[in-house]
Write a protein that holds these residues in place. Structure first.
Motif, PDB file in Angstrom:
ATOM      1  N   ARG A 178      51.306 -71.812  27.221  1.00  0.00           N
ATOM      2  CA  ARG A 178      50.216 -71.655  26.260  1.00  0.00           C
ATOM      3  C   ARG A 178      50.516 -70.561  25.230  1.00  0.00           C
ATOM      4  O   ARG A 178      50.397 -70.790  24.024  1.00  0.00           O
ATOM      5  CB  ARG A 178      48.917 -71.339  27.001  1.00  0.00           C
ATOM      6  N   ASP A 179      50.905 -69.368  25.686  1.00  0.00           N
ATOM      7  CA  ASP A 179      51.169 -68.264  24.762  1.00  0.00           C
ATOM      8  C   ASP A 179      52.302 -68.601  23.801  1.00  0.00           C
ATOM      9  O   ASP A 179      52.199 -68.351  22.599  1.00  0.00           O
ATOM     10  CB  ASP A 179      51.499 -66.978  25.517  1.00  0.00           C
ATOM     11  N   LYS A 180      53.377 -69.170  24.309  1.00  0.00           N
ATOM     12  CA  LYS A 180      54.516 -69.516  23.449  1.00  0.00           C
ATOM     13  C   LYS A 180      54.109 -70.545  22.396  1.00  0.00           C
ATOM     14  O   LYS A 180      54.519 -70.449  21.240  1.00  0.00           O
ATOM     15  CB  LYS A 180      55.681 -70.044  24.282  1.00  0.00           C
ATOM     16  N   ARG A 181      53.319 -71.528  22.822  1.00  0.00           N
ATOM     17  CA  ARG A 181      52.856 -72.568  21.906  1.00  0.00           C
ATOM     18  C   ARG A 181      51.980 -71.958  20.807  1.00  0.00           C
ATOM     19  O   ARG A 181      52.183 -72.221  19.624  1.00  0.00           O
ATOM     20  CB  ARG A 181      52.088 -73.645  22.670  1.00  0.00           C
ATOM     21  N   ILE A 182      51.034 -71.126  21.193  1.00  0.00           N
ATOM     22  CA  ILE A 182      50.122 -70.537  20.216  1.00  0.00           C
ATOM     23  C   ILE A 182      50.863 -69.590  19.280  1.00  0.00           C
ATOM     24  O   ILE A 182      50.634 -69.597  18.059  1.00  0.00           O
ATOM     25  CB  ILE A 182      48.944 -69.830  20.927  1.00  0.00           C
ATOM     26  N   ILE A 183      51.760 -68.803  19.819  1.00  0.00           N
ATOM     27  CA  ILE A 183      52.550 -67.884  18.991  1.00  0.00           C
ATOM     28  C   ILE A 183      53.386 -68.675  17.988  1.00  0.00           C
ATOM     29  O   ILE A 183      53.460 -68.325  16.806  1.00  0.00           O
ATOM     30  CB  ILE A 183      53.429 -66.968  19.875  1.00  0.00           C
ATOM     31  N   PHE A 184      54.004 -69.758  18.436  1.00  0.00           N
ATOM     32  CA  PHE A 184      54.815 -70.604  17.557  1.00  0.00           C
ATOM     33  C   PHE A 184      53.970 -71.163  16.415  1.00  0.00           C
ATOM     34  O   PHE A 184      54.356 -71.095  15.242  1.00  0.00           O
ATOM     35  CB  PHE A 184      55.438 -71.748  18.374  1.00  0.00           C
ATOM     36  N   VAL A 185      52.803 -71.684  16.746  1.00  0.00           N
ATOM     37  CA  VAL A 185      51.925 -72.268  15.728  1.00  0.00           C
ATOM     38  C   VAL A 185      51.408 -71.190  14.772  1.00  0.00           C
ATOM     39  O   VAL A 185      51.368 -71.386  13.562  1.00  0.00           O
ATOM     40  CB  VAL A 185      50.753 -73.043  16.380  1.00  0.00           C
ATOM     41  N   ARG A 186      51.040 -70.042  15.305  1.00  0.00           N
ATOM     42  CA  ARG A 186      50.543 -68.959  14.454  1.00  0.00           C
ATOM     43  C   ARG A 186      51.622 -68.483  13.478  1.00  0.00           C
ATOM     44  O   ARG A 186      51.327 -68.157  12.339  1.00  0.00           O
ATOM     45  CB  ARG A 186      50.037 -67.796  15.298  1.00  0.00           C
ATOM     46  N   ARG A 187      52.856 -68.470  13.932  1.00  0.00           N
ATOM     47  CA  ARG A 187      53.941 -68.017  13.062  1.00  0.00           C
ATOM     48  C   ARG A 187      54.330 -69.072  12.026  1.00  0.00           C
ATOM     49  O   ARG A 187      54.479 -68.771  10.852  1.00  0.00           O
ATOM     50  CB  ARG A 187      55.164 -67.654  13.923  1.00  0.00           C
ATOM     51  N   TYR A 188      54.496 -70.318  12.469  1.00  0.00           N
ATOM     52  CA  TYR A 188      55.065 -71.329  11.581  1.00  0.00           C
ATOM     53  C   TYR A 188      54.049 -72.260  10.933  1.00  0.00           C
ATOM     54  O   TYR A 188      54.402 -72.999  10.022  1.00  0.00           O
ATOM     55  CB  TYR A 188      56.134 -72.127  12.329  1.00  0.00           C
ATOM     56  N   SER A 209      54.924 -56.547  22.508  1.00  0.00           N
ATOM     57  CA  SER A 209      55.699 -55.784  21.520  1.00  0.00           C
ATOM     58  C   SER A 209      56.236 -56.768  20.474  1.00  0.00           C
ATOM     59  O   SER A 209      56.355 -57.971  20.731  1.00  0.00           O
ATOM     60  CB  SER A 209      56.859 -55.058  22.195  1.00  0.00           C
ATOM     61  N   GLU A 210      56.565 -56.235  19.310  1.00  0.00           N
ATOM     62  CA  GLU A 210      57.123 -57.080  18.257  1.00  0.00           C
ATOM     63  C   GLU A 210      58.450 -57.693  18.694  1.00  0.00           C
ATOM     64  O   GLU A 210      58.736 -58.848  18.375  1.00  0.00           O
ATOM     65  CB  GLU A 210      57.288 -56.286  16.960  1.00  0.00           C
ATOM     66  N   SER A 211      59.238 -56.941  19.434  1.00  0.00           N
ATOM     67  CA  SER A 211      60.524 -57.477  19.891  1.00  0.00           C
ATOM     68  C   SER A 211      60.323 -58.620  20.880  1.00  0.00           C
ATOM     69  O   SER A 211      61.096 -59.577  20.885  1.00  0.00           O
ATOM     70  CB  SER A 211      61.401 -56.379  20.491  1.00  0.00           C
ATOM     71  N   LYS A 212      59.284 -58.534  21.712  1.00  0.00           N
ATOM     72  CA  LYS A 212      58.999 -59.623  22.654  1.00  0.00           C
ATOM     73  C   LYS A 212      58.591 -60.882  21.893  1.00  0.00           C
ATOM     74  O   LYS A 212      59.055 -61.990  22.201  1.00  0.00           O
ATOM     75  CB  LYS A 212      57.920 -59.232  23.648  1.00  0.00           C
ATOM     76  N   VAL A 213      57.726 -60.722  20.886  1.00  0.00           N
ATOM     77  CA  VAL A 213      57.299 -61.879  20.093  1.00  0.00           C
ATOM     78  C   VAL A 213      58.500 -62.490  19.376  1.00  0.00           C
ATOM     79  O   VAL A 213      58.686 -63.711  19.368  1.00  0.00           O
ATOM     80  CB  VAL A 213      56.184 -61.489  19.089  1.00  0.00           C
ATOM     81  N   THR A 214      59.321 -61.646  18.779  1.00  0.00           N
ATOM     82  CA  THR A 214      60.528 -62.128  18.093  1.00  0.00           C
ATOM     83  C   THR A 214      61.437 -62.880  19.059  1.00  0.00           C
ATOM     84  O   THR A 214      61.955 -63.958  18.733  1.00  0.00           O
ATOM     85  CB  THR A 214      61.284 -60.940  17.464  1.00  0.00           C
ATOM     86  N   SER A 215      61.614 -62.341  20.244  1.00  0.00           N
ATOM     87  CA  SER A 215      62.442 -62.983  21.265  1.00  0.00           C
ATOM     88  C   SER A 215      61.845 -64.316  21.703  1.00  0.00           C
ATOM     89  O   SER A 215      62.567 -65.316  21.841  1.00  0.00           O
ATOM     90  CB  SER A 215      62.599 -62.047  22.458  1.00  0.00           C
ATOM     91  N   MET A 216      60.527 -64.347  21.914  1.00  0.00           N
ATOM     92  CA  MET A 216      59.866 -65.590  22.318  1.00  0.00           C
ATOM     93  C   MET A 216      60.040 -66.666  21.248  1.00  0.00           C
ATOM     94  O   MET A 216      60.322 -67.827  21.565  1.00  0.00           O
ATOM     95  CB  MET A 216      58.372 -65.346  22.563  1.00  0.00           C
ATOM     96  N   LEU A 217      59.890 -66.280  19.993  1.00  0.00           N
ATOM     97  CA  LEU A 217      60.048 -67.238  18.898  1.00  0.00           C
ATOM     98  C   LEU A 217      61.486 -67.748  18.829  1.00  0.00           C
ATOM     99  O   LEU A 217      61.714 -68.951  18.653  1.00  0.00           O
ATOM    100  CB  LEU A 217      59.634 -66.603  17.566  1.00  0.00           C
ATOM    101  N   HIS A 218      62.441 -66.845  18.987  1.00  0.00           N
ATOM    102  CA  HIS A 218      63.851 -67.243  18.957  1.00  0.00           C
ATOM    103  C   HIS A 218      64.154 -68.236  20.089  1.00  0.00           C
ATOM    104  O   HIS A 218      64.771 -69.283  19.860  1.00  0.00           O
ATOM    105  CB  HIS A 218      64.751 -66.011  19.066  1.00  0.00           C
TER     106      HIS A 218
END
Length: 185
Positions: free
Chosen positions: A133-143, A159-168
């Protein structure tokens, strides 16, 4: 007013449809366009263009999910507007998030047919629904919403690095998934 009432106003060609749409979805449209354009005047122009496009699209189309319908139109108008704005004035978050996705989905001419586009949309939807769920929502919020890494990290408490890593990691998985579906990258 509920969505079916708003759509009915469009079908009746009542100018009240625009006011009802703005009352219910104006904030959503401004949010989407504002994240992309990062300029209040351009955002307002985009929202007005969105309402005009919705007016022209209905009644030939009867959207089943009006919020998604209008959100997609607002996003597309904002992206078109972004193309015409000089590079120095562009929203760096929007440009960055688009460039991040280039490694997964190219804009090559081979994806011109509507059937291929629909196939990619279905594959992307299926891929996202199979993510946490979190990865999906983060992906949609970013892109989709073009939210910054900072905004997303504050929203989720990461953290910003965690979000960046999850998106990558999600982009890498998406690339692999699309290739396994026979979609040319």
């Amino acid at each position: 007013m509920d969505d079916s009432g708003i759509i009915k106003l469009y079908w009746e060609r009542s100018e009240d449809a625009i006011q009802a749409t703005d009352a219910k979805y104006g904030k959503l449209c401004r949010y989407i366009a504002g994240n992309i354009l990062n300029n209040s005047q351009d955002t307002e122009e985009c929202v007005n263009d969105t309402y005009h496009a919705v007016w022209n699209a209905i009644p030939s189309k009867r959207p089943s999910v009006f919020s998604a319908f209008i959100g997609k139109i607002a996003r597309n108008h904002a992206l078109k507007k972004l193309e015409y704005i000089s590079a120095a004035k562009r929203n760096p978050d929007a440009v960055t998030s688009l460039s991040e996705l280039e490694e997964c989905v190219s804009g090559r001419d081979s994806v011109e047919s509507e059937l291929e586009t629909k196939r990619i949309e279905r594959a992307l939807t299926e891929f996202l629904w199979n993510q946490d769920r979190d990865k999906r929502i983060i992906f949609v919020r970013r892109y989709w919403h073009f939210e910054s890494i900072t905004t997303i990290s504050k929203m989720f408490g990461y953290s910003e690095s965690k979000v960046t890593s999850m998106l990558h990691q999600t982009r890498q998985k998406l690339r692999t998934y699309l290739e396994s579906e026979g979609i040319e990258i």
